[in-house]
Structure formats: structure tokens, C-alpha cells
Motif scaffolding. Structure first.
Motif, PDB file in Angstrom:
ATOM      1  N   ALA A 179       0.867  -1.197   0.000  1.00 50.32           N
ATOM      2  CA  ALA A 179       0.000   0.000   0.000  1.00 50.32           C
ATOM      3  C   ALA A 179       0.894   1.235   0.000  1.00 50.32           C
ATOM      4  O   ALA A 179       1.138   1.845   1.036  1.00 50.32           O
ATOM      5  CB  ALA A 179      -0.883  -0.012   1.232  1.00 50.32           C
ATOM      6  N   LYS A 183      -1.316   9.327  -0.745  1.00 55.80           N
ATOM      7  CA  LYS A 183      -1.700   9.062   0.654  1.00 55.80           C
ATOM      8  C   LYS A 183      -0.476   9.204   1.568  1.00 55.80           C
ATOM      9  O   LYS A 183      -0.561   9.765   2.652  1.00 55.80           O
ATOM     10  CB  LYS A 183      -2.256   7.623   0.773  1.00 55.80           C
ATOM     11  N   ARG A 241      -9.789   5.668  -2.607  1.00 55.16           N
ATOM     12  CA  ARG A 241      -9.170   4.442  -2.060  1.00 55.16           C
ATOM     13  C   ARG A 241      -8.027   4.022  -2.976  1.00 55.16           C
ATOM     14  O   ARG A 241      -7.959   4.407  -4.139  1.00 55.16           O
ATOM     15  CB  ARG A 241     -10.222   3.315  -1.992  1.00 55.16           C
ATOM     16  N   VAL A 242      -7.116   3.235  -2.424  1.00 61.06           N
ATOM     17  CA  VAL A 242      -5.959   2.773  -3.214  1.00 61.06           C
ATOM     18  C   VAL A 242      -6.117   1.270  -3.424  1.00 61.06           C
ATOM     19  O   VAL A 242      -6.036   0.498  -2.461  1.00 61.06           O
ATOM     20  CB  VAL A 242      -4.648   3.072  -2.429  1.00 61.06           C
ATOM     21  N   PRO A 243      -6.398   0.820  -4.642  1.00 64.02           N
ATOM     22  CA  PRO A 243      -6.588  -0.631  -4.878  1.00 64.02           C
ATOM     23  C   PRO A 243      -5.273  -1.387  -4.768  1.00 64.02           C
ATOM     24  O   PRO A 243      -4.222  -0.870  -5.145  1.00 64.02           O
ATOM     25  CB  PRO A 243      -7.149  -0.688  -6.302  1.00 64.02           C
ATOM     26  N   LEU A 244      -5.327  -2.588  -4.236  1.00 59.49           N
ATOM     27  CA  LEU A 244      -4.109  -3.418  -4.080  1.00 59.49           C
ATOM     28  C   LEU A 244      -4.351  -4.784  -4.710  1.00 59.49           C
ATOM     29  O   LEU A 244      -5.463  -5.332  -4.621  1.00 59.49           O
ATOM     30  CB  LEU A 244      -3.787  -3.610  -2.589  1.00 59.49           C
ATOM     31  N   LEU A 274      -8.962  -0.026 -11.849  1.00 56.96           N
ATOM     32  CA  LEU A 274      -9.613   0.426 -10.601  1.00 56.96           C
ATOM     33  C   LEU A 274      -9.107   1.815 -10.226  1.00 56.96           C
ATOM     34  O   LEU A 274      -9.873   2.659  -9.737  1.00 56.96           O
ATOM     35  CB  LEU A 274      -9.316  -0.572  -9.470  1.00 56.96           C
ATOM     36  N   GLU A 312     -11.061   5.389  -9.261  1.00 56.24           N
ATOM     37  CA  GLU A 312     -10.807   6.276  -8.107  1.00 56.24           C
ATOM     38  C   GLU A 312     -10.511   7.695  -8.592  1.00 56.24           C
ATOM     39  O   GLU A 312     -10.967   8.674  -8.008  1.00 56.24           O
ATOM     40  CB  GLU A 312      -9.598   5.750  -7.298  1.00 56.24           C
TER      41      GLU A 312
END
Lengths: 174, 219, 403, 214, 390
Positions: free
Chosen positions: E249, E254, E267-270, E285, E289
């Protein structure tokens, strides 16, 4: 009227087989072999047996030619597939003549003793595919199944012998 | 994340012998850096990476900087007895001395695990000519592999312990190091008719009568 | 000896034949047999030659339109002269033959390939009376001609005497051979149900409509639909089309066995590819889509060859539609799809067709049972093997970082 | 079930194929030679020199050869030689004019920094993009005559911007006028010290000028 | 088949090759893919040593587009380098400009007005949309979709480039940011255009995913291909979507919280596997965002000046010192390291290029795979040669 065409086809078969034997380049001779097989298929067509002719082309020209070519390629380490032809010595010529004489005599004897009377008209009465199928499935069914089994066994044996133990490749584990 | 001084003391506590000095950064960004000596650089780097409290696991940026020899003229006030017996005169004496330059490599380290900011390490070579070797930090951070090769290619710093030290941007047969301050541009280039300055001078030297000399305004 | 045009049928149906008979009538007796054969050959070459030309244009137009751009529209009105422009370009391009290439084979390969892919048209029943050659074992003849094309691909790869083209030719051969089997296995049920190998009889066996609306085409039976799908996938692979166009893929080292060819020989290879595509989809129409049969009784007035052409064009557009959409398979996935998925499915399909022919006599409620069992026999192996084939592969759900 | 992803993909391409015939959003090609692209007002290509009116371009160049743009230009593609004599400019005040003003369009990357730094609004970005030439050296070095274009052309290609610039220039002239009148009044009164040296960067004071040509 | 007569390029010194096949059967084939190979995204070359189909060694070769951008930076003023940063990663000129502006503002301690920060976020997210859709298009092109997804991506990219053109004057070479703000204040109808684009982009993404994400052939081609472990990714300095695809992450928006990003919720996709499919999906994704950020930024855009009134355009001489500023570009962490000695030209001007450093692990991902996979893995790493070679 058909005789000159027949002679031409026969000549093509024999010529291509002969040249195939003499040529140094294996690939060329393999391709000439295919030509002679198609010549034989032409004979079947002339005799009116379409099914056998097309089966011949499908099996020989399609399948077995590939096997021959793959075999030639995979066994020849050198870049081009020139076959070193050793000079003919007296002993070899003699052995060759003797072998061809034997084969020749057997074929001539078979042709003379067979009582198949060559009918005047070139085309024999047509044997339709349906009758062929009925014959194969009927009286000759046992022979057909046996041939099938033998072929599969031969195929599986070849695969087992030829396949080296491949190391588990990381190719496809998810 | 503590300040640079606290970090230096922590490092000195761990490695008493290592020579670590803080290089202040006067700009408002206030990103001060630590100057390390070549001998203990790798152990310090490993410590910075593996120490639970620090965990600098990402070497984000490796930069080469060329500090050429500087000629420093320092004026000292000397009182000379006046030969004619007058009062001693104060006269400034200019003494010229050459401070040897160096090739410097700057590493910006970040911690992804603990998300804290840049620790900047500086490694300096002894001089700019013969001893230009520095320990490579690629075994510590894999990201230095290509960037150190670029510093080797453009500055000429030899990294000891680098797995594959080759030129990366220039072609293998290239001799010079283009990013050094004293780099002389090779004269073999295709002339562009930029109408003025040293480019035009070089052009005149190349093509005696450049086709596109800017003509005088037509009357 | 030449089949004289029957007079009972509608005018449009027999018009082409009457035209031919009128023309032959002008000639002396001895030449008649030869000229009627020549006319059929010229007709096929003209029709499918033009179809090849405009297929290339249609492909680029469709690909363009799918990608929100017009496609070639500069040459002639709406780009109609584009194929001839390409032809001229191919002719004027220099034909480079590598020095140490095998001159004879290098020259022979495209010729053999085009000849063999043209042979396939001899047995396709284009219309009720328009059958070039009436053969008893027509379907076997078609696939015999198809199987020999591998020879030409090998000759092209070997003759260029270039390591990469030989490597790529081997790959192309592996693909052709491994998709030969599903192709042949998928038409065997049709022969079993129609009871004959001759294409004309297969089409007549699919004649007639229940209730005037539903035609008796084989594709509308469960085993027929499965056979049709397998046949089309194998046909895609046989003609090196989109999901299987590995030999000319740019991810390949070089353009496959066509590397050492340029100018008109290169165009010949593509002509052979398009002829192969037309022949295979023509055979698919004959075997599964009821050849020249009209879909319902009252549409009989449209001539039969129009129906054949329509179905052929629909299939060809399907080929192009797939080319515009699907990505390419990797070599090992391609062969695994053939051996572990298509061949077993085709074998099971044989069983379904056998069950279907045995229960031909069932009527009334038994009819539903028959359909249910047949459908089960088709769908369950597809789903089971499909899941095993795509075991490790599934769309994933993604989590988001906490901070 | 195997194949549903493929069929969904085929459906999308089919939708686009059909859509490209009726939905303008799915048919984005602009057939260039016949249909010229509609350029946004801010579009910029190579610079040009603004002249007050079209009749006498060399006479009414706004440029006063201060060579700021020559210094600031990143690829150094502008070449200016000051004139020896002075010529009255738009506001009648004698000003230096550029004897030679050459831009090498083979080097210029139309980044419009010269427009940004020019205190006299003498250089603006053009919108002409069909400028291919056959000669690689001579034709790409545009000299003063080729660069000069009238203010009306400027109004044509950058309408809103041109209006602002003209308003600002007119207002400056009015301010300069009052200063000049005040200075004249002061001069007619007691002999004051030499007028304060004009800060070079300050816009030049102009005498009243007839309204700019429409 | 002996090794081809291509004389292997001089590669002295053992490279980091872990023998994939312990027993070498058959001859190794050394092939040079590039520099003008159709699927290498520019003048990039890979010397690939093949054992049959599998790759045994892969050496990337760069330098074909090397213009020594950093030496240019040292010979011109700070402002003059700004248009050159457009030419670094020529797909995302707005984020390059912003990274350079952030570094100089950190060096000179300049303040940036509210409105400029919001406009910068809007332009950066538009660039992220543009870059990720282009990447997905090119990746599908490498997989063999004959250009259809690429054309859809380019159709959307054109809309974004039209926005950039009507704002900054040029589609790709925007030269829009300045030290202390932006050059031009976006007009009301430009903002309306941006809002229209943001609303319409969701529909394009759904159509794009319908075409590709569920596609079995694509999943078979990309899942499990080019796996990258998170430890190796962190150590190799991989940043951006490629790093997040391995489950780390790390998103500078962020982590650093630069500009006004903390005000927006996104949000931060992982990913979990770190393979090519994950890298593709993470970018899709992230585009969704970005749309959220865009709508929030467009809604909350404050008034006020676009440029800090005290900022000087000419004669900008920051005091001596150094600064390293970085932002989260579409390709990863793009940073500028500036050393100033008080003069108008920077003493040292260094660009931290994300695509150049992300290529460090290209060989590790390609070992043991086939040539067709190597092309896709290179496509998923998303490099642009202007930034790799500088």
C-alpha cells in the motif's frame, strides 16, 4: 482412350520414385515420394474407387508425409539434409540387382496367376461408399477393430518411448 | 522520524568508528544529509534497512554530482613592518589554493513500511581523476542497479561490488563521461542553423558560408 | 454426359444452367465436355476471386467501423477500388528471394498452397443444381485437399532456409495438425446421420420444414450445434485466423513462415488463406446450416444459390467479427485447447449423435425426453471440461488499502 | 461458464460497429483535408510579431528589440539585432526597432515562453499549422518580414485575449499620457531635475494616439 | 541449429542469471528484440537468449533516445526547463510539470494558492485517466486484439487532450505549470467540459471492462504471467501501479499527502499476485478512483488567484541549497532533485524516472517464460522511452 493417360500416370509414379531414390537432398526426395503417392491415388480414381483414392490422399499426402518430413528434420543434425551417398561398389550393385530380381519375379508371378480378367471397359461397376461401409461394418468388422487396436497400441508405445521426462515447467502453475 | 542529528548519533552509537557528518541544507526544504565514508557505507546501509525502528527499505533515487576543483582565493590580513620604519601597515594578501574536487553520489532513502521521509546519504570519492571508486549499494537495495550504472556511465564513478557495471545510456564504445562539468562536446554533430551565439560561431567554423545566414533587413 | 438443366424448376433456379447449355450448344460435339468443365472452373474462380478481393476490403471496413473509424474510403466510392489498389501494389512490389533459399520449393510453396485451397470448392453444392462435381465421397475429398495444405506450409518454412521461419513453420504445422482432428471428428456425426459422404445428399437430407417454419438443419439439433461450434473453432485455427493467428503474430519473433516472401507471392499466401476460409465456411454451411435450403417453406421463391451465398457471408462476417475482438492464445494453450478440450468434446458428440439417430422413432412426450438427454449429453461435458480447462483462471476481486 | 467473457466482448464490438453508423460519439474520425479541425482559441503554434496596422508593417512593429525573449527562449531560437536609429512607434515616442528579428522555426518548439515574458505584447502565438516547406535551412529561418502580422489578425485568432491586451495597452497609454502631461506641467514650472530615468521594464510612455485601426 | 551468426553484444561480467534450466539441452538462440520491434513501445531493445521457447537471459538495452535532459537543465534557467519536462514522459506532460514545480517550490519555499492546487489535482487525475487507458489499450494490442481496445482508449484520450489543448494551448506539450501556480486560469466552460468528461468516463470504463476483464483468453494469457513478489518490488524501487499490484500500500498521494489530496476521499486498490493481470486491473480500478477525485475537486474548486502574485517569472534565483520533490505520477514516483548555487541555472538537475527504475526487474519477471509472455510483461510495466532514456 484412357490408356495414354494411364501410361502417363504410371510413368509419373515410377519416375518420381526413381528420382526420389537418387536425389541427395532428403527433403526433395520426401516431397517426390508424396508425388508418387498421389500418382497411386490417381490410379484408384481411374479404377473408380473414389473412397480409397481420397483416403489415400488424406492419409498419405496429409499425414504420413508429415511424419516422414518431421523424422528427416529431427534426426539430421547438420543444417541442410544432404545425405552422403557412398560410391557404388561391385558388391552393392550385385546385391541390388539380386534384390530387384526377386521382387520382380514375385510381382510378375502374382499378376500372371491372378484370374482377374481385365474388363474391356476401363471403368469397373461403381462400388458405392454405402456398400463399402456395410462390408466394413459387417463381415470385416473384426479386422477393422483389430487394426484400430494395433494402431493405438503402436501410437501409445511410440509416445512413451519418445517422451523424455519433462521437468515441471513453471509455465502454468497458477 | 527523528532529526538528522539524532539519526547520526544513533548510527554512531551503533558504529562507533564510522565517520558520519551532517551536511546542512540551507534551502527552505531543510532536507539535511549524512556524509558517510566509503569504508563503512555498506554496513550503515544494511543497518538502515534492517533496523526495526528505521526500516528504510526503498532507495528511491541515486544521483551523481560533480564538484570540480575549486580555486579558492582567501585574503588574509597581514601586518607588514613598514621598511621605511613607519607604523606597520595592514595589507591583504591574496593566496590562491586549489581545493580538490570530488565526485559525489547522493542516495535518497524512504521507508515504505513505516512511511517516513527521506534520509539522504552522500558518498564522495577521493578525487576526480584516479581514485573514483565507491562501494555499490545494489546488494542492499536492488533499485540502485540501473541508477548506479547510469552514474558510472555519465560521471565515471566506479562502483565496487556492482553485479553488472556497464554503460547504460551511452553505447559501449564511448570514452568520455558527459555529465561532468569539464566535459567538452565532440565537434562532430550535424549543424543546426540556430541563428546566433556560439552555435552560429561553431556553424561558421563548420560550414564556411552557412546557407541561412540571417540576411540584413531588406531596405 | 453433362447433366441437362431440368425444366420443372422455377426460372431463376435453372437460369445459370440454361445459359451454359445455350453456350455449349454453339460448340462442336467434341469440345462440349471440356468447355462445360472449363465454364464451371472459370465461374468458381471468378466468383471466389472477386469474393476474396472484397473480403479484404470488408475486413478492413468492419475492423475500422468496430474501432470507430471509417476504414478505407479514399480509393473509388467508399473505398471500393481498394482491393485492386492492393493487388497492383502487391504486383509492383519487388519479389525478393533470399540467395541461399531453395529456389524450386520457395517458388512452389505459394502455388501449391493456393491450388490445394482451391480444390476444396469442387464439391461444395452452391445451389440445387449448381454442383461442380458430383462425388460419392465428396466430404472425404474436401478434407483430403485440406490436409495437404500442411505440406505447402512446410515447404514455405523449409525453403526460406531461415532459422526463424523454419521454427515458426514447425509451430504452424503443430497448430494445423492438432486442429485437423477436431475438424474431422466434428463432421463424422453429420455423415452418420445423413448416411452418406456426398455433399448433395447431405443437403437434401436437411431439407423439409416442420410446420413450415422450423427447418431440419443439423445445427438446430443439440449434437449438430455442438458439432458446428467445434467445426468453426477448428476452421478458425486451420485458416490461421484471429485467436489462433500465431504464425504471423508480432509477439512471434518474425512474421512466421512468410518472412522470406514479398511482393505477389506474399499476396498469394493471403489469397490462399482467404480461399481456405471461404472453403471451410462453405463446408460448414453445407454440413450444418442446410446448404442451399431455405429457412422456411414460403421463402422457397428465392433461388437456392442466394441462400448458400447468404449463409456463407454470415459466417465470413463472423470470422471478421472474432478477429476484431479476441486476443491471441499462447502456443501451449492453443494445443492444450485442441487436445484436451475439443477432441474429447467431439468424441462425446459422436455418442450424442448415435443416441439421436437411434431414437429417431420416438414421438410425442418421448420427443422431449430425447431432446433433454441429447442436450444433457452436450452441455454437461462442455461445462465440466470448461471448468477443468480454466481451472487457475478467474476474474479476481481486489482489496483496498486501509489508510 | 467458459465463453461468456468472449461473448460479452463480442457484444461490445458489435455495439460499436452498429453505433458507428448512428451515434456521433462512436465515429470520431475527422476527414482532414476536406474537414478542417476546429481549433480552440488557446491553440498555439509558431510565434509572430504584432504590428499596429497592416498598411505599413515594418513601420508600426510593437517590438522594441529589448531582447528579453531572446534571453528567455529555452532552445535559443530567436535572433535580434537592434537598429542603430530610432523610429517613432505607435504612441509617437522614438523607439529602437529590431533591424533583424529571425526565428528559426526548425528549433522553436512553440512553448510560448517568449509571449509570457514580453513586456510590450509584441510577440504572440500564431495558429497556422500548415507550414511545410521544401528547403530545410533557408525557409525555416523566418525573418522579420515573414513574422510580422497585423493586430487585426491577432484579433481574428485570439479574440478574447486580443481585446484584453488592447484594453491594457490603451489604459497604459492613457496613464503615460497623464504622466507626460504632469511632467510637462512640472517642466514648464520650475526647472526640475532631469526627468527620472525611465525604468527599462516599465512600459514606455506614449503620446496620445489615434484609436487603433479597426 | 547452432547459435545464430548474430555476434552477441559484449556483456562482460556474470549477470544476475539464475540458471532456469540446469541441464542445457540444444543450442541457445540469441535474439535481439528491438530497437524497432513493433511491440516495444518505442526505441527499446531486449537481447533475449532463448532455449527453444523459454527465455534464459534477457538484457534490456536503452540509450537510443538519450538527449541528456539533465545537462540541458544545467545550462538553462529554471523556467526554461519547464517546457523540456513535457518531453520526459511525453504521454503525461501535466504530471511532469507538476513534479518539477513541486521540487522548485520546495527549493525556494514558494506558496501556491488554493485554486492552483485544485487545478493541479484536476489535471493530474485527467493525466492519470489518459495514461492508464492508453496502457490498457497497448497491453491488449500486445496480446493481439488487433487494435480495437487501443482505439477505444485513444477515443477517450482525444477528449482529454482536447481539454488540455483548450487550456494550455497544446495537446501533449502543455508547459502549463509555473513555480507558485499555473499559467492560465481555467474558464467556466472549460470546467463544464471537464465535468462532462468525468461524468461520461464511467460508461467508457464499464464498456472497456466488459470487453476485456472477463475475457477468458486474456485471463489465460495474463494471469500467472510475470509474477513479482512484494519484497523484490520494494527492494528494486518499483513504484506506482506495478508496486501496488504486488499488495504494497504505497501511494504518494496518501503517503506524502502533497497538494490538497488529503481533502479528497479515495481508495488505493491493491493486488495479491503481482502478475500482469493484476497490474492491468489495478490501473482500471485506479481510473475509477481518479474519477471520484475529479468530481470532488471540480465541485470544491475555490476562487482566488491561479498564480501566487509574489512569484517572479523572470530573474528567478533561489538561494543555495538542494531539494528533492516527488509526486505520484501515473507510472510511479516521479521526482526532481535540484541543487542550486544561487545562480539563475540549477547546479544539478536530476529526474527520478519511474519507468527507468521499474525496468530493473524486467529480467526477473521474464525468466522461464516464452517470448510471447515477455512482450506482455514489458507492456504491463508501462514504460515510455522519453523518460527511460532522458
Amino acid at each position: 482412350m484412357m490408356i495414354p493417360a494411364l501410361l502417363l500416370i504410371a510413368f509419373v509414379i515410377l519416375a518420381s520414385a526413381g528420382v526420389a531414390m537418387v536425389l541427395r537432398n532428403l527433403i526433395h526426395s520426401a516431397l517426390l515420394l508424396v508425388l508418387s503417392w498421389t500418382g497411386i491415388a490417381a490410379f484408384y480414381l481411374w479404377a473408380g474407387a473414389e473412397f480409397v483414392a481420397f483416403a489415400q490422399i488424406l492419409v498419405y499426402a496429409g499425414g504420413i508425409s508429415m511424419v516422414v518430413l518431421f523424422a528427416v528434420l529431427l534426426t539430421r543434425p547438420a543444417r541442410d539434409a544432404e545425405l552422403p551417398v557412398t560410391p557404388p561398389t561391385v558388391l552393392r550393385i550385385a546385391a541390388g540387382l539380386m534384390a530387384s530380381a526377386m521382387v520382380g519375379s514375385i510381382t510378375v508371378m502374382a499378376v500372371l496367376t491372378s484370374h482377374l480378367v481385365a474388363p474391356a471397359s476401363a471403368r469397373a461397376p461403381g462400388l458405392t461408399v454405402k456398400d463399402l461401409g456395410a462390408l466394413l461394418a459387417g463381415p470385416h468388422a473384426a479386422a477393422l477393430l483389430l487394426v484400430g487396436v494395433i494402431l493405438t497400441v503402436a501410437l501409445l508405445g511410440a509416445i512413451i518411448i519418445a517422451a523424455p521426462e519433462p521437468a515441471p515447467r513453471p509455465e502454468d502453475q497458477p | 522520524m527523528d532529526t538528522v542529528e539524532q539519526l547520526r548519533d544513533r548510527l554512531l552509537a551503533r558504529f562507533p568508528g564510522a565517520g558520519i557528518t551532517v551536511v546542512a541544507n540551507p534551502s527552505p526544504a531543510a532536507q539535511h544529509s549524512l556524509l558517510l565514508t566509503a569504508a563503512t557505507a555498506r554496513d550503515l546501509a544494511l543497518f538502515l534497512r534492517d533496523e526495526p525502528g528505521l526500516q528504510f527499505d526503498q532507495c528511491s533515487n541515486v544521483t551523481g554530482v560533480d564538484w570540480p576543483d575549486k580555486e579558492i582565493v582567501d585574503t588574509t590580513k597581514v601586518t607588514l613592518p613598514d621598511p621605511a620604519g613607519g607604523p606597520p601597515k595592514v595589507v591583504e594578501q591574496k593566496s590562491k589554493r586549489v581545493e580538490p574536487g570530488c565526485l559525489e553520489v547522493v542516495y535518497h532513502l524512504y521507508s515504505i513500511a513505516l512511511r517516513h521521509g527521506p534520509v539522504i546519504l552522500r558518498l564522495r570519492t577521493a578525487n576526480r581523476t584516479d581514485s573514483v571508486t565507491l562501494p555499490s549499494l545494489t546488494p542492499v537495495w536492488r533499485s540502485c542497479e540501473f541508477q548506479e550504472r547510469e552514474v558510472f556511465d555519465l560521471f565515471g564513478v566506479v562502483f565496487a561490488g556492482h553485479p553488472d557495471l556497464r554503460r547504460i545510456l551511452m553505447w559501449d564504445g564511448y570514452q568520455d563521461h558527459p555529465m561532468r562539468r569539464d566535459y567538452v562536446e565532440p565537434d562532430s554533430y550535424e549543424w543546426e542553423p540556430t541563428p546566433h551565439g556560439e552555435v552560429l560561431a561553431k556553424a561558421r567554423q563548420h560550414y564556411p558560408a552557412p546557407a541561412a545566414a540571417p540576411e540584413a533587413p531588406k531596405p | 454426359m453433362i447433366a441437362v438443366a431440368p425444366t420443372s424448376d422455377r426460372f431463376l433456379e435453372v437460369a445459370p444452367l440454361q445459359l451454359r447449355d445455350w453456350f455449349i450448344g454453339l460448340l462442336p460435339q467434341s469440345l462440349r465436355w471440356i468447355t462445360s468443365g472449363l465454364i464451371t472452373v472459370v465461374a468458381i474462380l471468378a466468383v471466389f476471386g472477386l469474393l476474396f478481393a472484397y473480403l479484404t476490403l470488408a475486413e478492413r471496413k468492419i475492423l475500422g467501423r468496430v474501432q470507430n473509424r471509417p476504414g478505407p474510403n479514399r480509393t473509388g466510392w467508399f473505398g471500393l477500388l481498394q482491393p485492386f489498389a492492393d493487388g497492383v501494389k502487391a504486383l509492383t512490389k519487388e519479389d525478393v528471394v533470399p540467395r541461399d533459399a531453395d529456389q524450386v520449393l520457395h517458388y512452389l510453396a505459394p502455388v501449391v498452397l493456393v491450388a490445394l485451397s482451391l480444390l476444396g470448392f469442387a464439391v461444395l453444392p452452391f445451389g440445387r443444381h449448381l454442383v461442380p462435381v458430383e462425388l460419392d465421397a465428396a466430404v472425404l475429398y474436401f478434407f483430403a485437399a485440406g490436409a495437404a495444405t500442411e505440406l505447402a506450409v512446410f515447404m514455405a518454412g523449409w525453403a526460406s532456409r531461415n532459422k526463424y521461419s523454419l521454427l515458426a513453420a514447425m509451430r504452424a504445422l503443430a497448430q494445423l495438425i492438432s486442429y485437423e482432428l477436431p475438424l474431422l471428428l466434428s463432421f463424422v456425426p453429420v455423415v452418420m446421420l445423413a448416411g452418406t459422404l456426398s455433399t448433395t445428399e447431405i443437403v437434401t437430407a436437411q431439407g423439409g420444414w416442420t410446420g413450415g417454419w422450423i427447418p431440419h438443419w443439423y445445427v438446430l439439433t443439440p449434437w449438430g450445434f455442438a458439432g458446428f461450434v467445434i467445426f468453426m473453432i477448428a476452421a478458425l485455427a486451420e485458416s490461421n485466423r484471429s485467436p489462433f493467428d500465431l504464425p504471423e503474430a508480432e509477439s512471434e519473433l518474425i512474421a512466421g513462415h512468410l518472412t522470406e516472401y514479398s511482393g505477389f507471392k506474399y499476396a498469394l499466401f493471403f489469397m490462399a488463406e482467404y480461399f481456405g476460409m471461404c472453403a471451410l465456411s462453405g463446408m460448414a454451411v453445407t454440413l450444418f446450416l442446410g446448404g442451399w435450403q431455405a429457412p422456411c417453406a414460403w421463402l422457397e421463391f428465392i433461388p437456392s444459390y442466394a441462400w448458400f451465398a447468404g449463409k456463407l457471408l454470415v459466417l465470413l462476417l463472423g470470422f471478421m467479427w472474432i478477429r476484431a475482438t479476441l486476443p491471441r492464445l499462447r502456443m501451449d494453450q492453443l494445443t492444450r485447447l485442441a487436445w484436451k478440450f475439443l477432441v474429447p468434446l467431439a468424441l462425446i458428440n459422436l455418442g450424442t449423435a448415435a443416441f439421436w439417430s437411434l431414437t429417431a422413432g420416438w414421438t410425442g412426450p418421448l420427443q422431449l425426453v430425447r431432446w433433454a438427454v441429447a442436450l444433457a449429453l452436450v452441455v454437461t461435458p462442455f461445462v465440466v471440461m470448461g471448468r477443468r480447462l480454466t481451472a487457475g483462471v478467474a476474474p479476481r476481486t481486489y482489496r483496498y488499502a486501509a489508510s | 461458464m467458459l465463453g461468456t467473457g468472449l461473448i460479452k466482448g463480442l457484444a461490445v464490438t458489435a455495439k460499436n460497429l452498429v453505433g458507428s453508423y448512428h451515434d456521433p460519439a462512436r465515429y470520431t474520425t475527422l476527414e482532414y483535408p476536406e474537414v478542417k479541425p476546429k481549433l480552440p482559441e488557446a491553440y498555439r503554434n509558431f510565434p509572430f510579431l504584432v504590428t499596429e496596422n497592416a498598411t505599413d508593417p515594418m513601420g508600426t512593429l510593437r517590438c522594441v528589440a529589448c531582447q528579453i525573449c531572446e534571453k528567455e527562449c529555452p532552445p535559443q531560437c530567436i535572433y535580434i539585432e537592434k537598429s542603430k536609429d530610432k523610429k517613432p512607434d505607435a504612441a509617437g515616442k522614438p523607439q529602437i526597432y529590431p533591424a533583424v528579428f529571425a526565428i528559426d522555426t526548425s528549433v522553436c518548439m512553440s512553448c510560448q515562453i517568449c509571449v509570457e515574458v514580453c513586456p510590450f505584447d509584441a510577440i504572440k502565438m500564431d495558429q497556422e499549422y500548415e507550414i511545410a516547406t521544401t528547403d530545410r535551412f533557408g525557409a525555416l529561418l523566418l525573418n522579420r518580414e515573414q513574422l510580422a502580422k497585423p493586430n487585426s489578425y491577432y484579433h481574428q485568432i485570439h479574440p478574447t485575449e486580443a481585446v484584453e491586451v488592447d484594453a491594457r495597452l490603451a489604459e497604459e497609454r492613457r496613464a503615460a499620457e497623464e504622466k507626460a502631461k504632469a511632467a510637462a506641467a512640472a517642466k514648464s514650472a520650475p526647472k526640475s531635475a532631469a526627468p527620472a530615468p525611465k525604468p527599462p521594464a516599465a512600459p514606455s510612455a506614449e503620446a496620445p494616439k489615434p484609436p487603433p485601426a479597426a | 541449429m547452432s547459435v545464430s551468426d548474430l555476434t552477441p553484444l559484449s556483456a562482460p561480467g556474470g549477470s544476475t542469471v539464475r540458471a532456469v534450466h540446469d541441464e542445457f539441452h540444444g543450442d541457445l538462440l540469441e535474439v535481439s528484440m528491438g530497437p524497432h520491434h513493433p511491440s516495444t513501445h518505442g526505441v527499446f531493445r531486449m537481447i533475449v537468449t532463448l532455449d527453444g521457447e523459454t527465455i534464459v537471459k534477457l538484457k534490456p538495452v536503452f540509450g537510443y533516445l538519450h538527449r541528456n535532459h539533465e545537462k540541458l537543465g544545467e545550462n538553462t534557467t529554471y523556467l526554461a526547463s519547464m517546457p523540456y519536462t513535457d518531453r520526459l514522459d511525453y504521454l503525461n506532460s501535466m504530471t511532469n510539470n507538476w513534479a518539477y514545480a513541486v521540487a522548485v517550490e520546495k527549493l525556494a519555499g514558494l506558496a501556491v494558492p488554493e485554486r492552483a492546487e485544485y487545478v493541479r489535482v484536476i489535471l493530474a487525475e485527467l493525466t492519470r485517466l489518459l495514461n492508464h487507458s492508453c496502457l490498457a489499450g497497448f497491453l491488449m494490442q500486445d496480446c493481439g486484439c488487433s487494435g480495437t481496445p487501443l482505439m477505444y482508449a485513444f477515443r477517450e484520450r482525444e477528449k482529454i487532450l482536447d481539454l488540455f489543448e483548450s487550456l494550455s494551448g497544446s495537446r501533449m506539450m502543455c508547459n502549463y505549470q509555473r513555480f507558485g501556480g499555473c499559467r492560465v486560469d481555467p474558464s467556466a466552460d472549460w470546467l463544464a467540459g471537464a465535468q462532462r468528461l468525468t461524468d461520461g468516463y464511467g460508461a467508457f470504463l464499464d464498456e472497456f471492462e466488459a470487453l476485456l476483464t472477463g475475457n477468458e483468453i486474456l485471463m489465460a494469457r495474463t494471469q500467472g504471467v510475470g509474477r513479482l513478489s512484494s519484497a523484490l518490488a520494494i527492494s528494486a524501487g518499483v513504484t506506482g501501479p506495478a508496486l501496488r499490484a504486488t499488495g504494497v500500500a504505497h501511494d504518494l498521494r496518501k503517503v506524502d499527502g502533497y497538494g490538497v489530496y488529503p481533502r479528497f476521499d479515495f481508495r488505493v486498490p491493491l493486488g495479491d499476485h503481482g502478475d500482469t493481470y493484476d497490474r492491468y486491473m489495478i490501473r482500471i480500478l485506479e481510473m475509477r478512483e481518479s474519477l471520484k477525485i475529479l468530481s470532488q475537486a471540480l465541485a470544491g474548486l475555490p476562487g482566488g488567484p491561479i498564480m501566487d502574485p509574489k512569484a517572479k517569472l523572470r530573474g528567478f534565483r533561489p538561494k543555495a541549497g538542494e531539494a528533492y520533490g516527488r509526486i505520484e505520477g501515473p507510472k510511479g514516483e516521479i521526482g526532481f532533485y535540484l541543487i542550486s548555487d544561487g545562480s539563475a541555472n540549477p547546479y544539478r538537475y536530476r529526474v527520478r524516472p519511474p519507468s527507468f527504475i521499474n525496468l530493473t526487474i524486467l529480467e526477473d519477471m521474464c525468466l522461464g517464460r516464452t517470448v510471447a509472455d515477455a512482450v506482455i510483461i514489458l507492456g504491463s510495466v508501462d514504460i515510455v522511452l522519453g523518460e527511460v532514456d532522458r
